[in-house]
Motif scaffolding. Structure first.
Motif, PDB file in Angstrom:
ATOM      1  N   ALA A 160      -3.900  -9.807  -7.142  1.00 58.38           N
ATOM      2  CA  ALA A 160      -3.845 -11.154  -6.747  1.00 58.38           C
ATOM      3  C   ALA A 160      -5.086 -11.716  -5.860  1.00 58.38           C
ATOM      4  O   ALA A 160      -5.557 -12.665  -5.771  1.00 58.38           O
ATOM      5  CB  ALA A 160      -2.484 -11.455  -5.829  1.00 58.38           C
ATOM      6  N   ASP A 161      -5.432 -10.641  -4.826  1.00 52.19           N
ATOM      7  CA  ASP A 161      -6.611 -11.016  -3.884  1.00 52.19           C
ATOM      8  C   ASP A 161      -7.116  -9.619  -3.587  1.00 52.19           C
ATOM      9  O   ASP A 161      -6.815  -8.787  -2.782  1.00 52.19           O
ATOM     10  CB  ASP A 161      -6.057 -11.576  -2.511  1.00 52.19           C
ATOM     11  N   GLU A 162      -8.337  -9.206  -4.233  1.00 51.59           N
ATOM     12  CA  GLU A 162      -8.994  -7.878  -4.060  1.00 51.59           C
ATOM     13  C   GLU A 162      -9.587  -7.663  -2.912  1.00 51.59           C
ATOM     14  O   GLU A 162      -9.826  -6.640  -2.501  1.00 51.59           O
ATOM     15  CB  GLU A 162     -10.066  -7.994  -5.126  1.00 51.59           C
ATOM     16  N   ASN A 163      -9.423  -8.640  -2.131  1.00 49.94           N
ATOM     17  CA  ASN A 163     -10.124  -8.364  -0.710  1.00 49.94           C
ATOM     18  C   ASN A 163      -9.092  -8.563   0.798  1.00 49.94           C
ATOM     19  O   ASN A 163      -9.380  -8.597   1.650  1.00 49.94           O
ATOM     20  CB  ASN A 163     -11.291  -9.406  -0.539  1.00 49.94           C
ATOM     21  N   TYR A 164      -7.646  -8.606   0.150  1.00 51.15           N
ATOM     22  CA  TYR A 164      -6.668  -8.764   1.031  1.00 51.15           C
ATOM     23  C   TYR A 164      -6.787  -7.430   1.931  1.00 51.15           C
ATOM     24  O   TYR A 164      -6.366  -6.256   1.590  1.00 51.15           O
ATOM     25  CB  TYR A 164      -5.443  -9.237   0.494  1.00 51.15           C
ATOM     26  N   LEU A 165      -7.139  -7.746   3.105  1.00 50.92           N
ATOM     27  CA  LEU A 165      -7.207  -6.343   4.323  1.00 50.92           C
ATOM     28  C   LEU A 165      -6.030  -5.663   4.399  1.00 50.92           C
ATOM     29  O   LEU A 165      -6.111  -4.424   4.135  1.00 50.92           O
ATOM     30  CB  LEU A 165      -7.630  -6.784   5.521  1.00 50.92           C
ATOM     31  N   PRO A 166      -4.782  -6.070   4.581  1.00 48.88           N
ATOM     32  CA  PRO A 166      -3.483  -5.236   4.674  1.00 48.88           C
ATOM     33  C   PRO A 166      -3.248  -4.340   3.405  1.00 48.88           C
ATOM     34  O   PRO A 166      -2.968  -3.225   3.738  1.00 48.88           O
ATOM     35  CB  PRO A 166      -2.568  -6.290   5.044  1.00 48.88           C
ATOM     36  N   ALA A 167      -3.455  -5.002   2.286  1.00 50.57           N
ATOM     37  CA  ALA A 167      -3.265  -4.270   1.190  1.00 50.57           C
ATOM     38  C   ALA A 167      -4.512  -3.126   0.981  1.00 50.57           C
ATOM     39  O   ALA A 167      -4.029  -1.722   0.558  1.00 50.57           O
ATOM     40  CB  ALA A 167      -3.467  -5.164  -0.107  1.00 50.57           C
ATOM     41  N   LEU A 168      -5.490  -3.289   1.520  1.00 48.08           N
ATOM     42  CA  LEU A 168      -6.659  -2.388   1.267  1.00 48.08           C
ATOM     43  C   LEU A 168      -6.480  -1.089   2.326  1.00 48.08           C
ATOM     44  O   LEU A 168      -6.568   0.182   1.861  1.00 48.08           O
ATOM     45  CB  LEU A 168      -8.111  -2.860   1.543  1.00 48.08           C
ATOM     46  N   GLU A 169      -6.137  -1.392   3.446  1.00 52.30           N
ATOM     47  CA  GLU A 169      -5.825  -0.467   4.356  1.00 52.30           C
ATOM     48  C   GLU A 169      -4.362   0.266   3.875  1.00 52.30           C
ATOM     49  O   GLU A 169      -4.537   1.291   3.769  1.00 52.30           O
ATOM     50  CB  GLU A 169      -5.254  -1.188   5.823  1.00 52.30           C
ATOM     51  N   GLY A 170      -3.200  -0.544   3.466  1.00 52.37           N
ATOM     52  CA  GLY A 170      -2.173   0.358   3.021  1.00 52.37           C
ATOM     53  C   GLY A 170      -2.570   1.140   1.967  1.00 52.37           C
ATOM     54  O   GLY A 170      -2.082   2.259   1.923  1.00 52.37           O
TER      55      GLY A 170
ATOM     56  N   PRO B  72      -7.176   0.455  11.439  1.00 59.13           N
ATOM     57  CA  PRO B  72      -7.909   1.054  10.609  1.00 59.13           C
ATOM     58  C   PRO B  72      -8.920   2.275  11.377  1.00 59.13           C
ATOM     59  O   PRO B  72      -9.384   2.925  10.739  1.00 59.13           O
ATOM     60  CB  PRO B  72      -8.583   0.036   9.695  1.00 59.13           C
ATOM     61  N   LEU B  73      -9.419   1.601  12.535  1.00 58.37           N
ATOM     62  CA  LEU B  73     -10.213   2.585  13.312  1.00 58.37           C
ATOM     63  C   LEU B  73      -9.595   3.936  13.487  1.00 58.37           C
ATOM     64  O   LEU B  73     -10.043   4.995  13.442  1.00 58.37           O
ATOM     65  CB  LEU B  73     -10.955   2.065  14.674  1.00 58.37           C
ATOM     66  N   VAL B  74      -8.307   3.850  14.106  1.00 56.66           N
ATOM     67  CA  VAL B  74      -7.730   4.884  14.508  1.00 56.66           C
ATOM     68  C   VAL B  74      -7.527   5.800  13.134  1.00 56.66           C
ATOM     69  O   VAL B  74      -7.551   6.964  13.263  1.00 56.66           O
ATOM     70  CB  VAL B  74      -6.457   4.485  15.203  1.00 56.66           C
TER      71      VAL B  74
ATOM     72  N   GLY C 275     -11.738   4.117   1.127  1.00 58.43           N
ATOM     73  CA  GLY C 275     -11.280   3.044   1.313  1.00 58.43           C
ATOM     74  C   GLY C 275     -11.157   2.715   3.005  1.00 58.43           C
ATOM     75  O   GLY C 275     -11.558   1.416   3.080  1.00 58.43           O
ATOM     76  N   LEU C 276     -10.977   3.488   3.712  1.00 58.82           N
ATOM     77  CA  LEU C 276     -10.911   3.121   5.172  1.00 58.82           C
ATOM     78  C   LEU C 276     -12.394   2.814   5.491  1.00 58.82           C
ATOM     79  O   LEU C 276     -12.418   2.097   6.593  1.00 58.82           O
ATOM     80  CB  LEU C 276     -10.408   4.252   6.063  1.00 58.82           C
ATOM     81  N   LYS C 277     -13.206   3.458   5.221  1.00 60.46           N
ATOM     82  CA  LYS C 277     -14.732   3.138   5.590  1.00 60.46           C
ATOM     83  C   LYS C 277     -15.280   1.799   5.230  1.00 60.46           C
ATOM     84  O   LYS C 277     -15.734   1.086   5.967  1.00 60.46           O
ATOM     85  CB  LYS C 277     -15.896   4.241   4.920  1.00 60.46           C
ATOM     86  N   ASP C 278     -14.846   1.535   3.943  1.00 63.17           N
ATOM     87  CA  ASP C 278     -14.919   0.078   3.500  1.00 63.17           C
ATOM     88  C   ASP C 278     -14.124  -1.109   4.415  1.00 63.17           C
ATOM     89  O   ASP C 278     -14.622  -2.130   4.686  1.00 63.17           O
ATOM     90  CB  ASP C 278     -14.562  -0.012   2.140  1.00 63.17           C
ATOM     91  N   VAL C 279     -13.046  -0.814   4.688  1.00 61.33           N
ATOM     92  CA  VAL C 279     -12.044  -1.637   5.659  1.00 61.33           C
ATOM     93  C   VAL C 279     -12.872  -1.577   6.858  1.00 61.33           C
ATOM     94  O   VAL C 279     -13.183  -2.861   7.244  1.00 61.33           O
ATOM     95  CB  VAL C 279     -10.916  -1.186   5.733  1.00 61.33           C
ATOM     96  N   VAL C 280     -13.072  -0.763   7.702  1.00 58.66           N
ATOM     97  CA  VAL C 280     -13.616  -0.795   8.992  1.00 58.66           C
ATOM     98  C   VAL C 280     -15.112  -1.271   8.716  1.00 58.66           C
ATOM     99  O   VAL C 280     -15.546  -1.726  10.075  1.00 58.66           O
ATOM    100  CB  VAL C 280     -13.631   0.531   9.859  1.00 58.66           C
ATOM    101  N   SER C 281     -15.856  -1.266   7.712  1.00 58.12           N
ATOM    102  CA  SER C 281     -17.335  -1.804   7.702  1.00 58.12           C
ATOM    103  C   SER C 281     -17.140  -3.363   7.862  1.00 58.12           C
ATOM    104  O   SER C 281     -18.031  -3.844   8.243  1.00 58.12           O
ATOM    105  CB  SER C 281     -17.865  -1.358   6.356  1.00 58.12           C
TER     106      SER C 281
END
Length: 503
Positions: A308-318, A348-350, A335-341
């Motif tokens: 539905a939304d390819e850039n939805y942060l909580p879903a990317l992190e989850g 996500p940093l932790v 995935g996490l490197k992309d999120v925190v970038s």
């Protein structure tokens, strides 16, 4: 042409350019105000990487100059984060792009369309022409709250406060502004004020969806779970819909009723139409499944959210968290490197730091943990109570004394399962296990199925000499969610092995 400026409209922070920063709610699933979807991030030209690089430079400087006053550090960080994006925002605001008409500018739907920047620009343009439109001032304040909450820009909170005050000055006790002030207080983790403003808004309009939802949020975050359940029932009677359904589900999950929580979320998903709602609810289902150790199910839900939304942060992190728990560490790391970038935020940093640490790369891990301190400084500088974030991160990866001070302060403000767990763990890492044990027991008393809480309780029981209960709770943590933490799960297995060997 750029929108005409009305000389009657004041030059204040409410009209500062839109900044393209992002975040997630630091509290969890009860802290949001709806299903707003993040913008797609197109056209940023690598701005996320630039901001993270600036944040890293700030964190390195902060480590070398610990004597700097916190406020000064936060100010430096704010400059580092936004120096480039302010200029980009100003240019975009004055490019002559078509501005939505006033009727669209004041539409509440703009807050949940996923194009939040456009909505804010439209509201600003409308208010330059119609500065006495109290409804639009309220809508602008709500938009700033959403932007701060979902896009990592705490500096928007003071601007939201100004907008709500302007709205109330024009129309005293209008429920939109009062509900907005409730949402703002909740976003800043001032839940007593959030409850106060929500109650005031509901006296004016008993059917205000935002006030009904924020009232549930505030009661949950104050640890008043029975009252939160009643408030969720009331909200469901008055304004059934996705925002209410998700809160109703979370209240049930906190009391251990996972089956009802899942059923209600599935009902919410079946009624979702917009990409933002689909992404939001599917992600809630993913998190619920992950908490129960159902990683394949969680990944399915996250995939639906991202469809539905390819850039939805909580879903990317989850998704990254579920991949790590499933053993796909390479995908999780990427995935996490992309999120925190793009979103250098505490959660996500932790998580990324612990992935690095579990792989033996302490230098990269420490780099992530340092960024948490930098973010916390910025949040505090803009009126956000960050004690819970400080307690959780510092207990394992920072100054243990600071963790305990923050945990005690947060417990004094609100007594929830999360603050009980944070205080228990902060006491443990400071060698105060006898004092920690009652808080660890309280964290698990509602039936909330959380592997981290069970792990913390088991470790504390082990330290106090209660081997039988320690074994029971460590086993329960690993049975419930065997991949709950890259480091915690490993340490739980080690502690359990030691206990079994000592039998």
């Amino acid at each position: 042409m750029a929108p005409r400026k009305n000389d009657d409209a004041p030059e204040n922070e409410a009209f500062q350019p839109v900044r393209r920063l992002r975040t997630r709610s630091v509290q969890g699933r009860s802290g949001g105000s709806g299903a707003a979807a993040p913008e797609d991030g197109k056209g940023e030209g690598g701005g996320g990487e630039t901001r993270v690089a600036a944040l890293r430079r700030f964190a390195a400087a902060a480590r070398r100059h610990r004597a700097l006053h916190l406020t000064g550090c936060a100010a430096l960080l704010a400059v580092a984060l936004t120096a480039g994006s302010i200029a980009l925002g100003a240019a975009r605001d004055n490019t002559g792009e078509r501005v939505a008409p006033a009727s669209a500018a004041v539409s509440p739907g703009l807050l949940t369309t996923g194009d939040l920047d456009t909505g804010i620009a439209s509201l600003q343009a409308h208010l330059r022409d119609q500065p006495k439109d109290y409804g639009s001032w309220s809508a602008l304040g709500l938009a700033y709250v959403e932007q701060a909450r979902t896009k990592g820009d705490p500096s928007r909170y003071p601007q939201a406060e100004q907008a709500f005050q302007r709205s109330l000055a024009l129309s005293r006790d209008n429920d939109q502004a009062l509900a907005g002030q409730a949402a703002l207080a909740a976003a800043r983790h001032d839940f007593e004020d959030a409850l106060k403003y929500a109650d005031r808004a509901l006296k004016v309009n008993p059917y205000s969806e935002r006030a009904l939802c924020t009232r549930v949020d505030a009661l949950v975050e104050l640890g008043r779970y029975a009252d939160a359940a009643k408030a969720a029932d009331t909200a469901d009677d008055r304004r059934p819909g996705i925002p209410v359904f998700t809160r109703y589900a979370y209240v049930r999950e906190l009391r251990g009723d996972v089956r009802t929580a899942e059923r209600v979320l599935q009902q919410a998903l079946s009624s979702a139409v917009s990409p933002g709602d689909l992404a939001y609810v599917a992600t809630q289902l993913g998190q619920l499944a992950w908490n129960q150790g159902n990683y394949d199910t969680a990944l399915t839900h996250y995939a639906r959210a991202l469809a539905a939304d390819e850039n939805y942060l909580p879903a990317l992190e989850g998704r990254a968290r579920a991949q790590a728990a499933s053993g796909d560490r390479a995908a999780a790391l990427n995935g996490l490197k992309d999120v925190v970038s793009r979103y250098p935020l505490p959660g996500p940093l932790v998580e990324l730091g612990e992935l690095y640490e579990s792989a033996g790369d302490q230098v990269k891990a420490d780099d992530q943990y340092a960024l948490v301190d930098a973010w916390t400084a910025l949040a505090r500088a803009n009126g956000v109570n960050a004690d819970l974030d400080t307690a959780l991160a510092a207990a394992d990866h920072g100054d243990k004394g600071s963790a305990l001070r923050a945990a005690r302060a947060e417990w004094d403000r609100r007594r929830t399962v999360h603050t009980a767990d944070a205080l228990a763990w902060a006491l443990h890492v400071n060698g105060k296990d006898e004092e920690a044990l009652p808080y660890a027991r309280r964290a698990t008393a509602t039936g909330y199925r959380n592997a981290t809480f069970l792990y913390h309780r088991g470790v504390i029981e082990h330290a106090t000499g209660d081997a039988e209960d320690a074994r029971a709770h460590l086993k329960a943590a690993l049975k419930l969610n065997p991949g709950f933490s890259a480091l915690g799960a490993r340490e739980a297995r080690t502690a359990l092995k030691d206990l079994e060997a000592a039998k």
